[in-house]
Design a protein around this motif. Structure first.
Motif: not given
Length: 773
Positions: A562-571, A586-595
């Protein structure tokens, strides 16, 4: 006996031999000179290629409002056509550099004789005789080597250039190519650099000052040597009068015109450096170095200049606050008395203003102490000021030592020769009397990134405290444990599995096998247990045990997928520790998920570029007007998670991120031993994330939680960033309902029930029974 006169035939024969030798040498010399000339002519570059003059041009970066926010260049040059240049500006350069430009055919023979005569009289080279055409030839077609052969080539090419190009075409090349000092090439860049104007807005006084620069751009720089620049300006005006380009009255008026030297602020500055570097990598991959640095690209970006400035200022101020809570580390180094002057001279060379700027930090040296008054006298370059006891109170009670003796190891004190950072409380008068406060460059680092959730555009990015010292962009390149800032994603997965904000979970001690024969006992941050709590309370207070239990019930593999659907490229590892943010992102990944939450469950591609054109305005790249949207979770569940995170800010661990008068949703994150502190949150129009920590992982110490270290930075940034945006509430979808519940049981509550609250649910998921039913 009769005497015979001596014969003269022998002398005539010798003369003939000498004449023959001379003639032979002359022929050989002529042939040699002709051969050498033929050799030079055969190796001369082609003049006709100058007709298509394309010098290296600065590529410009624009923000979302069209303002200039950055530049990429090798030579800062902005090419402008001759018809945009004021005629008097052209005349000023001609009068100063080549008065007979319009009458000669490339070489000014009279000028050469005049210069030679003056140089002989002065017994040294005092005056040159290169025409503007020759200067263009040397700049564009030849090297600057000081050889006789180069002068011959220059003369030949100048003649050829005059045959191929018009006078205006030669001036077009010259006035756009010439170096004008301070990193500016050409008259447009110079007009911006020295006067902050476009070339067609210059007055006569400014034109004359620019025309005086080519002779020696550094010596006549109005920034560094204004009086010398004025002297050269007067010379140019006199030359213009002599050539009848202006009247004596016009010249006198120009001499008396006040000059306002406003050096153009470099747009490619520290506050935007990390964003521009992120942008540069993408542009260089697509267009190559030559086109990026020389091609005059126009790059239109998603950056908002005001938000970028707010991000930079908030991050630096917040890091100083975090760093000072760790205490004063002591002076950077100690100088002996004979080392102070040289050190201060180096500091002075780096100060670009007449007075020290209030609020700015500078490197200073303690040159006097008064233990009785509890103050130190600090020298910053050529200026001095006072550091009072109250302005260094944050460092504790420092000992003041009136001598150059370094303190014993581990003892914090200020002695003579101590090198420290000081911030300007009030500036000096006549380089004395400034008031300083003790400052310190943080060891701790941070990153901040802001995204428009409705477009996917990155509005601001800061990847560290100082780009000049570290180009590592922590906003996108670092991977750090997310801590509890990852929990909203786990809670969103739980909503899809039937959980609701009113679901009650027991907050009690629990243990799990760790996969290697041992036992893992998750702990709460505060070490306490609360018994039965709802999901809302668990997220509001960031209760770890409840998050682990939720993840155990929905399944670690399901949650990771489910988490990977948010666009995380990190493992993203499928284990229970993920519920506590064990994933390194990364901060960019986590902020993108909150967006995604802020955008009602829809993910949009991240972007920094909206359009790129070449120097002729041809569009090379353009963002789709309707970006590809990917639904991640339902609008109803996105709203419920947002509503839960509003409680985190209003009454939970993220209360320091509250913004007066605005609905805010967000979540703190703190990893083990406070090695990483996070706050990620959003208003409807903007999502932003802040990470704080050391590059080499270690505890942030006291005040190092996400709520204490990261949330205040986020709040200061967001307060500035949205100040011009209208206040918006998070809009509940039609399929969301609010009902009164008892938070102790998670069931429906009747009016008047003590502690009852209104809770939000997706319709059909609300509780159906009351307490006691």
């Amino acid at each position: 006996m009769e005497r015979r006169a001596p014969s003269s035939g022998g002398g005539k024969g010798l003369l003939k031999v000498v004449l023959l030798c001379v003639a032979t040498l002359a022929v050989i010399s002529a042939l040699g000179a002709g051969g050498y000339l033929f050799y030079l002519l055969s190796r001369l570059p082609r003049v006709d290629r100058l007709a298509d003059y394309k010098p290296p041009i600065v590529s410009q970066v624009f923000g979302d409002d069209g303002s200039l926010v950055g530049e990429f260049y090798l030579e800062r040059r902005i090419v402008v056509p001759v018809d945009r240049m004021p005629r008097k500006l052209i005349q000023a350069f001609v009068a100063a550099e080549d008065a007979s430009f319009y009458s000669h055919r490339g070489i000014d023979y009279f000028g050469i004789l005049r210069a030679a005569f003056k140089n002989v009289l002065s017994m040294r080279k005092k005056e040159g005789a290169s025409t503007i055409t020759q200067q263009v030839t040397k700049s564009m077609l030849l090297t600057s080597e000081k050889k006789f052969s180069r002068k011959i080539k220059e003369a030949i090419l100048a003649k050829r250039m005059e045959e191929k190009l018009t006078k205006d075409e030669i001036l077009y090349i010259y006035l756009n190519q010439i170096y004008m000092g301070a990193g500016a090439y050409g008259v447009q860049a110079a007009a911006e650099t020295y006067f902050g104007k476009d070339v067609d807005h210059l007055n006569l006084a400014e034109m004359a000052m620019l025309a005086g620069l080519p002779k020696s751009p550094n010596a006549y720089s109005p920034i560094k040597h204004l009086e010398k620049a004025r002297e050269r300006q007067a010379y140019v005006l006199d030359r213009m009068v002599k050539e009848a380009y202006i009247t004596p009255a016009e010249a006198e008026h120009a001499r008396n015109t006040p000059l306002s030297i406003h050096p153009m602020k470099k747009v490619n500055n520290e506050q935007s450096a990390y964003f521009l570097e992120y942008l540069r990598i993408q542009l260089e991959e697509r267009y190559g170095e030559d086109q990026l640095y020389k091609g005059g690209l126009k790059i239109y970006t998603t950056m908002n200049a005001a938000m970028q400035r707010a991000a930079y200022e908030s991050l630096r101020a917040g890091l100083k606050a975090v760093d000072k809570r760790q205490g004063f580390r002591g002076p950077q180094k100690y100088l002996q008395a004979d080392e102070v002057d040289a050190f201060c001279a180096n500091v002075e060379a780096g100060i670009d203003s007449a007075v020290l700027k209030t609020g700015e930090t500078y490197q200073g040296v303690v040159v006097g102490v008064n233990p009785a008054r509890g103050e130190a006298r600090v020298r910053v370059g050529e200026r001095t000021g006072i550091l009072s006891r109250k302005n260094m109170a944050w460092a504790g009670r420092l000992a003041l030592v009136n001598g150059y003796d370094q303190p014993r190891k581990g003892r914090k004190s200020l002695c003579l020769g101590s090198v420290i950072d000081v911030a300007v409380v009030s500036p000096e008068i006549d380089k004395q009397g400034a008031q300083f406060s003790l400052d310190q460059t943080p060891d701790v680092q941070a990153a901040l990134v802001a995204i428009d959730p409705r477009s996917g555009g990155i509005k601001a990015m800061v990847g560290g405290y100082d780009f000049r010292k570290s180009q590592f962009n922590r906003a996108m390149q670092s991977r750090r444990n997310a801590g509890s800032a990852f929990k909203p994603i786990i809670y969103a997965a739980a909503l899809d599995k039937g959980f609701t904000p009113a679901t009650v979970i027991e907050d009690v001690e629990v243990e799990y096998p760790d996969g290697s024969g041992g036992i893992w006992k998750p702990k709460n941050y505060d070490g306490t247990f609360r018994g039965p709590v709802t999901m809302r309370e668990a997220l509001t207070n960031s209760i770890n045990i409840v998050s682990v239990k939720i993840m155990d019930q929905i399944g670690a593999s399901y949650a990771a997928d489910y988490a990977r659907k948010f666009g995380f490229t990190s493992p993203i590892s499928a284990n229970l520790a993920l519920a506590l943010g064990a994933a390194s992102v990364s901060p960019l990944e986590l902020t993108s998920a909150y967006a995604v939450f802020a955008n009602k469950g829809v993910s949009l591609p991240r972007s920094v570029i909206t359009k790129v054109t070449d120097n002729d305005g041809v569009v090379l790249q353009q963002q789709d007007s309707v970006p590809v949207a990917t639904p991640i979770l339902s609008p109803e569940n996105a709203y419920v998670i947002t509503n839960l995170m509003q409680s985190v800010v209003s009454s939970g661990t993220g209360h320091r991120a509250s913004i007066v008068g605005r609905p805010v949703a967000g979540k703190t994150g703190t990893t083990n031993d406070s090695k990483d502190a996070w706050f990620v949150g959003y208003v409807p129009q903007l999502a932003a994330g802040v990470w704080v920590g050391y590059d080499q992982e270690r505890s942030l110490g006291a005040g190092g939680s996400g709520g204490q270290a990261a949330a205040p930075i986020w709040a200061e940034f967001m307060q500035k960033a949205v100040s011009e945006l209208p206040v918006e509430d998070f809009e509940a979808p039609e399929n969301v309902t609010f009902v009164l519940i008892n938070p102790r049981t998670g069931r429906l509550a009747r009016e008047g029930t003590p502690g009852a609250i209104m809770e939000c649910f997706v319709k059909g998921a609300e509780p159906s029974s009351y307490d006691g039913d």
